[in-house]
Design a protein around this motif. Structure first.
Motif, PDB file in Angstrom:
ATOM      1  N   ASP A  48      -7.251   0.534   1.619  1.00 47.10           N
ATOM      2  CA  ASP A  48      -6.765   1.131   2.516  1.00 47.10           C
ATOM      3  C   ASP A  48      -6.235   0.450   3.901  1.00 47.10           C
ATOM      4  N   MET A  89       3.707  -2.429  -1.657  1.00 47.68           N
ATOM      5  CA  MET A  89       3.243  -0.974  -1.796  1.00 47.68           C
ATOM      6  C   MET A  89       2.682  -0.589  -3.253  1.00 47.68           C
ATOM      7  N   GLN A 131     -11.667   8.694   0.770  1.00 48.76           N
ATOM      8  CA  GLN A 131     -10.597   8.612   1.110  1.00 48.76           C
ATOM      9  C   GLN A 131      -9.394   9.706   0.845  1.00 48.76           C
ATOM     10  N   GLN A 168       1.787  -0.962   6.839  1.00 47.89           N
ATOM     11  CA  GLN A 168       2.571   0.123   7.148  1.00 47.89           C
ATOM     12  C   GLN A 168       2.791  -0.181   8.700  1.00 47.89           C
ATOM     13  N   SER A 193       7.781  -4.824   2.229  1.00 46.70           N
ATOM     14  CA  SER A 193       6.959  -3.508   2.265  1.00 46.70           C
ATOM     15  C   SER A 193       6.953  -2.809   0.863  1.00 46.70           C
ATOM     16  N   PRO A 251       1.285   3.507  -1.563  1.00 43.18           N
ATOM     17  CA  PRO A 251       0.201   3.979  -2.537  1.00 43.18           C
ATOM     18  C   PRO A 251      -0.354   5.434  -2.380  1.00 43.18           C
ATOM     19  N   ASP A 298     -13.544  -1.405  12.482  1.00 44.87           N
ATOM     20  CA  ASP A 298     -12.747  -0.636  11.532  1.00 44.87           C
ATOM     21  C   ASP A 298     -11.276  -0.771  12.051  1.00 44.87           C
ATOM     22  N   THR A 305      -2.937  -1.201   3.380  1.00 45.01           N
ATOM     23  CA  THR A 305      -1.932  -0.452   3.266  1.00 45.01           C
ATOM     24  C   THR A 305      -1.726  -0.243   4.774  1.00 45.01           C
ATOM     25  N   ARG A 306      -2.791   0.194   5.567  1.00 43.72           N
ATOM     26  CA  ARG A 306      -2.385   0.467   6.937  1.00 43.72           C
ATOM     27  C   ARG A 306      -1.953  -0.565   7.712  1.00 43.72           C
ATOM     28  N   ILE A 363      -0.342  -2.278  -4.683  1.00 44.36           N
ATOM     29  CA  ILE A 363      -1.242  -1.614  -4.119  1.00 44.36           C
ATOM     30  C   ILE A 363      -1.631  -0.173  -4.860  1.00 44.36           C
ATOM     31  N   ALA A 364      -0.529   0.656  -5.308  1.00 43.23           N
ATOM     32  CA  ALA A 364      -0.548   1.749  -5.765  1.00 43.23           C
ATOM     33  C   ALA A 364      -1.212   1.710  -7.144  1.00 43.23           C
ATOM     34  N   MET A 401     -11.840  -0.016  -2.369  1.00 43.89           N
ATOM     35  CA  MET A 401     -10.873   1.051  -1.860  1.00 43.89           C
ATOM     36  C   MET A 401     -10.801   0.903  -0.491  1.00 43.89           C
ATOM     37  N   LEU A 402     -11.727   0.805   0.337  1.00 47.40           N
ATOM     38  CA  LEU A 402     -11.504   0.910   1.769  1.00 47.40           C
ATOM     39  C   LEU A 402     -10.576  -0.480   2.110  1.00 47.40           C
TER      40      LEU A 402
END
Lengths: 228, 319
Positions: free
Chosen positions: B157, B122, A172, B164, B118, A102, B284, B160-161, B125-126, B153-154
């Motif tokens: 993220d 994605m 971000q 990935q 994946s 994304p 985190d 996403t991480r 999420i995008a 948003m965090l």
């Protein structure tokens, strides 16, 4: 500026279109290979955003057609595949850039601007905002005609803010733009703050105005007035 | 096989009869000597035959097991198990062939699944991220709502991480990164330290490099970057203010040692390497860094050791 976006996900298509609506871009859409092929054959574009996974064909094929027709048309691949090899392969066959889903829309905007600047309007390397002038060819910044010396990161930050002026930018997206996606974002927010502080100071020193506004809780905005 | 046994015993019998006759000619008519002799010879022959036969089966079976072990399940080829002549264990052969076929099918199914996951994750999420970005441009948003949006948003993220990193781990498992080339450690190290320049400056970390000559090694370039970046990242992020990082070459060996100050960690070393195992002070972190490091070392034939004591962390890699 005329753009074409080839993407099979209608919802993503709509989101991107809506975001770019207010930028004054002419933007057309294609939902599949066939539509993409027809548009590419009949019209000229400054930049084409291309998803490689299309339901009725491979985006790579379209890329070849685009580049055969007009080498100066910029192509940015949008892909869900983040692997480095796919990136390299995409760039090798002639794409100008590669963005992994994304993505941040502000990042997409910065990439489009950069690709078009490189490919199309040679010599048009000047980005201005009132008293601030940035020459992207020499990476030179002038405020009221006077040069200011910026570090690499301050320069990149200023350019990113200018290209996305009047938009709220999330911390971000700024972090990812400057440091890439490898650094854990929360660590970099303090660094954004300190780089912006230095940038602001340098602009003010030469009599420039403070256009960098903090948007509480979320990020920053480069604009004439704080509230619109 | 049976034919061989029959022929051999037939020959033995004829030979024994002949011996018997021969002995009889010399009026050596005591059956009690010759008959046991016949049995002894026959049994000895059978034992030798059995021994040879077992050895042959063992060899054949060993080859078969070896092939299963290093079996390239990635290939769609269905003849991994060749025909082996241990007739008696044909059943095992059939069973195992089916088993291996099943593993192959699962393997490619899983690989496809990971690729699909994946991709299919994605895009949504995008879309969510894009819509949130649209939302924050709206002039009607209250101050406090920005905080809610930022939290979302965090988390996005993080999602996403995690995704990935998991895809990356699977790709490493599936031998996706195979091409090797000569890698210069120093180049990658310097590039990585540049990346963390801000953290190093703000935390006032002292970084000392003690490497005289360039250390070179043979491995996949992408994996080399990931390995070194993850190691340095750990050393920077899990450090303390005004702490230190020391990067040394190993004496007598082609390898590197990275020592950094850090917090005292209670979690055992073994558990830290497990996926999603996160030190107590680290909300985190997604807890995949060390897993990635250790998997890369495993597939690249690099020896990895890690220990921590009294707030000092030491990681060593030997090429």
């Amino acid at each position: 500026m005329k753009l074409l976006i080839v993407e099979d996900d209608v919802e993503l298509l709509r989101t991107v279109l809506k975001y770019f609506d207010s930028f004054g871009y002419v933007i057309e859409k294609a939902k599949n290979y066939r539509e993409g092929f027809n548009k590419i054959s009949s019209f000229e574009y400054d930049c084409i955003l291309l998803d490689l996974n299309l339901p009725d064909g491979d985006g790579i094929g379209l890329l070849e057609i685009i580049k055969q027709k007009n080498k100066t048309t910029g192509v940015i691949i949008l892909s869900a595949n983040s692997s480095i090899e796919t990136k390299v392969a995409g760039l090798e066959i002639g794409a100008d850039d590669y963005l992994t889903k994304p993505f941040h829309l502000s990042e997409l905007n910065a990439r489009i601007k950069s690709v078009v600047r490189r490919n199309k309007y040679e010599g048009d390397n000047l980005i201005s905002f009132n008293e601030i002038n940035v020459d992207t060819a020499g990476q030179e910044v002038k405020v009221n005609g006077k040069s200011i010396k910026l570090t690499k990161k301050e320069y990149e930050l200023l350019l990113y803010l200018l290209i996305n002026k009047n938009r709220v930018l999330t911390k971000q997206s700024i972090s990812e733009h400057i440091w890439g996606d490898f650094i854990d974002r929360s660590d970099s927010y303090d660094f954004i703050y300190s780089h912006l502080k230095n940038l602001r100071k340098k602009i003010l020193e030469k009599g420039g105005k403070d256009y960098i506004h903090t948007i509480y809780g979320i990020g920053y905005k480069f604009s004439e007035r704080e509230t619109e | 096989m049976i034919a061989v046994i029959l022929v051999v015993s037939q020959l033995l019998l004829i030979f024994t009869m002949f011996l018997y006759d021969w002995f009889s000619a010399f009026s050596f008519k005591n059956n009690w000597v010759v008959l046991p002799l016949f049995f002894v010879v026959e049994i000895a022959a059978l034992l030798i035959y059995e021994k040879l036969n077992t050895n042959r089966i063992k060899l054949s079976f060993g080859r078969f097991i070896k092939q299963i072990k290093k079996g390239n399940y990635e290939s769609e080829e269905s003849h991994i198990i060749q025909k082996y002549d241990f007739v008696n264990i044909t059943d095992i052969q059939i069973e195992l062939s089916q088993l291996v076929g099943q593993i192959q099918a699962d393997y490619s199914e899983q690989k496809r699944y990971i690729e699909n996951v994946s991709h299919e994750l994605m895009t949504p999420i995008a879309i969510i991220r894009g819509k949130l970005e649209l939302l924050i441009q709206s002039p009607n948003i209250e101050k406090n709502d920005f905080i809610l949006i930022n939290d979302m948003m965090l988390k996005l993220d993080r999602l996403t991480r995690v995704n990935q990193s998991l895809v990356l781990l699977s790709k490493i498992d599936y031998n996706h990164y195979q091409d090797k080339s000569v890698i210069s450690f120093n180049d990658i190290l310097n590039e990585t330290l540049d990346l963390f320049e801000d953290q190093i400056r703000v935390d006032e970390l002292s970084v000392r490099k003690d490497i005289k000559e360039d250390i070179q090694f043979n491995m996949n370039e992408n994996l080399a970057y990931l390995l070194i970046k993850n190691i340095i990242k750990n050393a920077v992020i899990h450090n303390v203010s005004k702490g230190y990082i020391r990067i040394n070459e190993l004496s007598n060996e082609n390898g590197i040692q990275i020592i950094n100050s850090g917090l005292v960690v209670d979690t055992s070393t073994d558990r830290l390497f497990e996926r999603f195992e996160v030190g107590a002070n680290n909300s985190d972190s997604i807890g995949l860094g060390l897993s990635i490091i250790s998997r890369i070392c495993e597939v690249s034939g690099i020896q990895l050791s890690y220990e921590h004591a009294k707030g000092e962390h030491r990681i060593e890699i030997r090429f």
